[in-house]
Design a protein around this motif. Structure first.
Motif, PDB file in Angstrom:
ATOM      1  N   ASN A  37      29.551  37.317   7.411  1.00 51.27           N
ATOM      2  CA  ASN A  37      30.118  36.128   6.799  1.00 51.27           C
ATOM      3  C   ASN A  37      30.923  36.226   5.633  1.00 51.27           C
ATOM      4  O   ASN A  37      31.050  37.525   4.906  1.00 51.27           O
ATOM      5  CB  ASN A  37      29.013  35.002   6.537  1.00 51.27           C
ATOM      6  CG  ASN A  37      28.137  35.403   5.442  1.00 51.27           C
ATOM      7  OD1 ASN A  37      28.237  36.082   4.562  1.00 51.27           O
ATOM      8  ND2 ASN A  37      26.784  34.621   5.339  1.00 51.27           N
ATOM      9  N   ALA A  38      31.515  35.215   4.956  1.00 53.25           N
ATOM     10  CA  ALA A  38      32.495  35.302   3.873  1.00 53.25           C
ATOM     11  C   ALA A  38      31.510  35.828   2.569  1.00 53.25           C
ATOM     12  O   ALA A  38      32.133  36.478   1.772  1.00 53.25           O
ATOM     13  CB  ALA A  38      32.664  33.910   3.595  1.00 53.25           C
ATOM     14  N   LEU A  39      30.305  35.742   2.539  1.00 48.44           N
ATOM     15  CA  LEU A  39      29.324  36.592   1.395  1.00 48.44           C
ATOM     16  C   LEU A  39      29.051  37.746   1.835  1.00 48.44           C
ATOM     17  O   LEU A  39      28.726  38.295   0.982  1.00 48.44           O
ATOM     18  CB  LEU A  39      28.196  35.673   1.091  1.00 48.44           C
ATOM     19  CG  LEU A  39      28.397  34.195   0.991  1.00 48.44           C
ATOM     20  CD1 LEU A  39      26.949  33.487   0.735  1.00 48.44           C
ATOM     21  CD2 LEU A  39      29.033  33.970  -0.460  1.00 48.44           C
ATOM     22  N   GLY A  40      29.501  38.294   2.823  1.00 51.58           N
ATOM     23  CA  GLY A  40      29.291  39.714   2.995  1.00 51.58           C
ATOM     24  C   GLY A  40      27.883  40.145   3.686  1.00 51.58           C
ATOM     25  O   GLY A  40      27.592  41.055   3.706  1.00 51.58           O
ATOM     26  N   GLN A  41      27.467  39.048   4.035  1.00 52.13           N
ATOM     27  CA  GLN A  41      25.934  39.167   4.770  1.00 52.13           C
ATOM     28  C   GLN A  41      25.894  39.093   6.036  1.00 52.13           C
ATOM     29  O   GLN A  41      26.715  38.285   6.829  1.00 52.13           O
ATOM     30  CB  GLN A  41      25.269  38.022   4.412  1.00 52.13           C
ATOM     31  CG  GLN A  41      24.879  37.591   2.887  1.00 52.13           C
ATOM     32  CD  GLN A  41      24.024  36.574   2.325  1.00 52.13           C
ATOM     33  OE1 GLN A  41      24.347  35.457   3.127  1.00 52.13           O
ATOM     34  NE2 GLN A  41      23.371  36.635   1.592  1.00 52.13           N
ATOM     35  N   PRO A  42      25.430  40.036   6.820  1.00 55.54           N
ATOM     36  CA  PRO A  42      25.173  40.075   8.217  1.00 55.54           C
ATOM     37  C   PRO A  42      24.607  38.774   8.763  1.00 55.54           C
ATOM     38  O   PRO A  42      23.598  38.345   8.275  1.00 55.54           O
ATOM     39  CB  PRO A  42      24.361  41.183   8.623  1.00 55.54           C
ATOM     40  CG  PRO A  42      23.662  41.604   7.489  1.00 55.54           C
ATOM     41  CD  PRO A  42      24.454  41.141   6.176  1.00 55.54           C
ATOM     42  N   VAL A  43      24.957  38.118   9.631  1.00 54.51           N
ATOM     43  CA  VAL A  43      24.420  37.006  10.470  1.00 54.51           C
ATOM     44  C   VAL A  43      24.275  37.369  12.021  1.00 54.51           C
ATOM     45  O   VAL A  43      25.020  37.870  12.624  1.00 54.51           O
ATOM     46  CB  VAL A  43      25.543  35.621  10.328  1.00 54.51           C
ATOM     47  CG1 VAL A  43      24.954  34.722  10.989  1.00 54.51           C
ATOM     48  CG2 VAL A  43      25.764  35.551   8.985  1.00 54.51           C
ATOM     49  N   VAL A  44      23.129  37.118  12.242  1.00 53.48           N
ATOM     50  CA  VAL A  44      22.559  37.701  13.737  1.00 53.48           C
ATOM     51  C   VAL A  44      22.038  36.471  14.381  1.00 53.48           C
ATOM     52  O   VAL A  44      21.452  35.621  13.615  1.00 53.48           O
ATOM     53  CB  VAL A  44      21.301  38.386  13.703  1.00 53.48           C
ATOM     54  CG1 VAL A  44      20.637  38.589  15.143  1.00 53.48           C
ATOM     55  CG2 VAL A  44      21.673  39.786  13.219  1.00 53.48           C
ATOM     56  N   ALA A  45      22.673  36.031  15.629  1.00 52.31           N
ATOM     57  CA  ALA A  45      22.316  34.778  16.461  1.00 52.31           C
ATOM     58  C   ALA A  45      20.844  35.070  16.629  1.00 52.31           C
ATOM     59  O   ALA A  45      20.535  35.968  17.221  1.00 52.31           O
ATOM     60  CB  ALA A  45      23.240  34.426  17.368  1.00 52.31           C
TER      61      ALA A  45
END
Length: 69
Positions: free
Chosen positions: A34-42
């Motif tokens: 995401n825009a914060l550099g955090q990985p996002v997993v569905a």
């Protein structure tokens, strides 16, 4: 819809964002950053829920690379 930060830490065993990204890549888990550099997993990517794509239903399930043949 998405894994929480705590669940992501539990899945990867890492607290640092860059280390989480590395762990997810090595496990073959689909994610985006995401825009914060955090990985996002569905959540569906981990739980193996069916996803509807157009007029067909595709079964999505995740397996670690060590298990997948």
């Amino acid at each position: 819809m998405f894994l929480s930060i705590e669940e992501l830490v539990q899945l990867t065993g890492r607290k640092v964002k860059a280390k989480q990204i590395h762990a997810l890549r090595s496990m073959g888990v689909p994610f985006f950053v995401n825009a914060l550099g955090q990985p996002v997993v569905a959540r569906a990517a981990i739980e193996g829920r069916a996803q509807v794509s157009g007029d067909r239903v595709a079964r999505v399930s995740w397996q670690p690379r060590v298990v997948a043949g």
